[in-house]
Write an enzyme that holds these catalytic residues in place. Structure first.
Site, short mmCIF file in Angstrom:
data_model
loop_
_atom_site.label_atom_id
_atom_site.label_comp_id
_atom_site.label_asym_id
_atom_site.label_seq_id
_atom_site.Cartn_x
_atom_site.Cartn_y
_atom_site.Cartn_z
N GLU A 174 -15.92 7.05 -41.86
CA GLU A 174 -17.10 7.80 -42.05
C GLU A 174 -16.48 9.00 -43.19
O GLU A 174 -16.51 10.05 -42.93
CB GLU A 174 -17.48 8.66 -40.79
CG GLU A 174 -17.96 7.81 -39.82
CD GLU A 174 -18.61 8.41 -38.75
OE1 GLU A 174 -18.65 9.53 -38.71
OE2 GLU A 174 -19.46 7.90 -37.86
N GLU A 362 -18.76 1.80 -34.35
CA GLU A 362 -19.39 2.78 -33.21
C GLU A 362 -20.56 2.85 -32.95
O GLU A 362 -21.56 2.90 -33.86
CB GLU A 362 -18.85 4.24 -33.83
CG GLU A 362 -17.45 4.66 -33.82
CD GLU A 362 -17.20 5.94 -34.52
OE1 GLU A 362 -17.94 6.93 -34.26
OE2 GLU A 362 -15.93 6.11 -34.95
C1 FCB Z 1 -18.46 9.65 -35.16
C2 FCB Z 1 -17.00 9.92 -35.26
C3 FCB Z 1 -16.16 9.72 -33.83
C4 FCB Z 1 -17.07 10.45 -32.78
C5 FCB Z 1 -18.45 10.05 -32.82
C6 FCB Z 1 -19.28 10.84 -31.69
O1 FCB Z 1 -19.15 10.59 -36.30
O2 FCB Z 1 -16.48 8.84 -36.02
O3 FCB Z 1 -14.86 10.22 -34.05
O4 FCB Z 1 -17.00 11.77 -33.08
O5 FCB Z 1 -19.07 10.50 -33.90
#
Ligand code: FCB
Length: 455
Positions: A174, A362
């Site tokens: 990110e 994620e």
């Molecule tokens: C994302 C991050 C991760 C965590 C999640 C909830 O943006 O990559 O580390 O904080 O959110």
């Protein structure tokens, strides 16, 4: 209804080689911040600065994973994972940011990778998940072009050591959040609030990614190894029917999703960015975009919520007023639960950018978990998280059925951990972490995921 859903959602409906994992990040779980030669990262400094994190919490101990990694791999195996995404702490590997390599730091990840493979779990390794060595920050950090090249040296050291065993390399996690949340809104390390800094950082991160690609490729000697990048995404729709909301939705989509998708896959920054906004601040040099758009083997998608812009509150800090549908559910982070957004993002990215292969690197949710004692021991009944997972896996399945080349799913996160500025206040884990005792207790959602994986 739920019965039908259970029947519809079966692991067997996904490709056989689909990767089922959970994700973490070094600073969020490792602890042991002073151990074996590690130097401070920007997150150590930020979290130790009063007022920056929930109740002044730090990642000093976090999940103590550095000492408990064997136990943690066992836990993954118990859950039935066949993939694990983690990140490497740069200040453990090269404490001075550049130059001398700390072999003890490398040894730790070497052992972790072996432990994972011995348990049938594929390592997916993120090289940079926000923890820049503080020494580099003191020289300007990502605002400086030189940092991109220094990252390549670090990437070279790590991939040379682990490249024979790691399945997938993720250059950056990110970059948008590093740039915007770290340098424009100041909510993350290093806590700057300067739009010019944010733009420079974003571009230099992109450049670091592109510059590192050929070096990583050369070092990944495992036959089926891959390299890519993970981007944050959000599904954007106008908050109401007004022209203002519609125009703003387009702009928010450009900024939140396309700012880095376009340069990586199309070789230019979004053409729809308003003139005199962001673009003139870019420290762009000839040839940069060719470097940034070098081919990747996959794109990692992080997806959590939908965004419904209404109007602008403060553009310099990217504060947008949003519509909150009264019928929607919101997580403890205030994020709308909107599973179809995951499908929409996968479809759109596939159709507009052709990454060839996609992983959901994620996806998950924070809710107010309660640890309870039962006759069979401690339990956490997190029905909402279980439902969140199940609905998002439905969306992933829909993508697979529509022949979108989705190859894996990583739940965020393995266990509760140091959630950046929110510290231990926000729990995203499949496993509950009882911080005082460091006990790991599988939540109902973790048991559900495990049953799903075990068919
Ligand atoms: C994302 C991050 C991760 C965590 C999640 C909830 O943006 O990559 O580390 O904080 O959110």
């Amino acid at each position: 209804m739920p019965k039908n859903k259970e029947i519809a959602l079966s692991r067997k409906l996904f490709p056989k080689e689909f990767v089922w994992g959970a994700a973490t990040a070094a600073y969020q779980i490792e602890g042991a911040v002073n151990k074996d030669g590690r130097s401070p990262s920007i997150w150590d400094v930020f979290s130790h600065t009063p007022g920056k994190t929930f109740q002044g919490e730090t990642g000093d101990i976090a999940a103590d994973h550095y000492h408990r990694y064997k136990e943690d791999v066992k836990l993954m195996r118990e859950l039935g994972l066949n993939g694990y995404r983690f990140s490497i702490s740069w200040p453990r590997i090269i404490p001075e940011g550049k130059g001398a390599v700390n072999s003890k730091g490398l040894d730790f990840y070497d052992k972790l990778v072996d432990e994972l493979l011995a348990n049938g779990i594929e390592p997916f390794v993120t090289l940079y998940h926000w923890d820049l060595p503080q020494v580099l920050q003191e020289q300007g950090g990502w605002k400086e072009r030189a940092t991109s090249q220094i990252f390549v040296e670090y990437a070279d050291v790590v991939t040379r050591r682990l490249g024979d065993r790691v399945k997938a390399w993720i250059t950056l996690n990110e970059p948008w959040v590093s740039a915007v949340t770290g340098h424009i809104t100041g909510e993350h390390a290093p806590g700057e609030t300067d739009i010019i800094a944010g733009v420079r950082v974003g571009h230099h991160l992109m450049l670091a990614h592109g510059l590192a690609l050929p070096v990583i490729r050369q070092n990944m000697t495992r036959k089926d190894a891959e390299v890519g990048i993970t981007l944050s995404t959000t599904y954007v729709e106008p908050g109401d029917d007004s022209t203002e909301a519609k125009d703003l939705a387009l702009l928010v989509d450009v900024i939140s999703n396309r700012l880095f998708l376009d340069p990586i896959f199309k070789g230019h920054y979004p053409k729809e960015l308003p003139e005199n906004f962001l673009l003139p601040m870019l420290p762009l040099e000839p040839g940069d975009l060719e470097i940034i758009s070098r081919p990747v083997d996959f794109l990692g998608i992080n997806y959590y919520f939908r965004t419904l812009p209404l109007n602008v509150e403060d553009f310099t800090t990217y504060k947008i007023r949003q519509y909150q549908p009264p019928e929607s559910q919101f997580t403890a982070m205030g994020w709308e639960v909107y599973p179809d957004g995951l499908y929409q993002i996968l479809k759109r990215v596939h159709q507009e950018y052709f990454p060839g292969k996609l992983y959901i690197t994620e996806n998950g949710a924070a809710f107010e978990d309660v640890l309870e004692e039962s006759s069979s021991g401690p339990v956490v009944h997190d029905a909402e998280r279980q439902e969140y997972l199940s609905q998002h896996l439905q969306a992933a399945l829909k993508a697979v059925q529509k022949e979108i080349p989705l190859a894996g799913y990583f739940a965020w996160t393995l266990y509760d951990n140091f959630e950046w500025a929110f510290g231990t206040d926000k729990r995203f884990g499949l496993v509950y972490l009882d911080y005082p005792t460091q006990r790991r207790i599988i939540k109902d959602s973790g048991r559900w995921y495990s049953r799903f994986l075990q068919g």
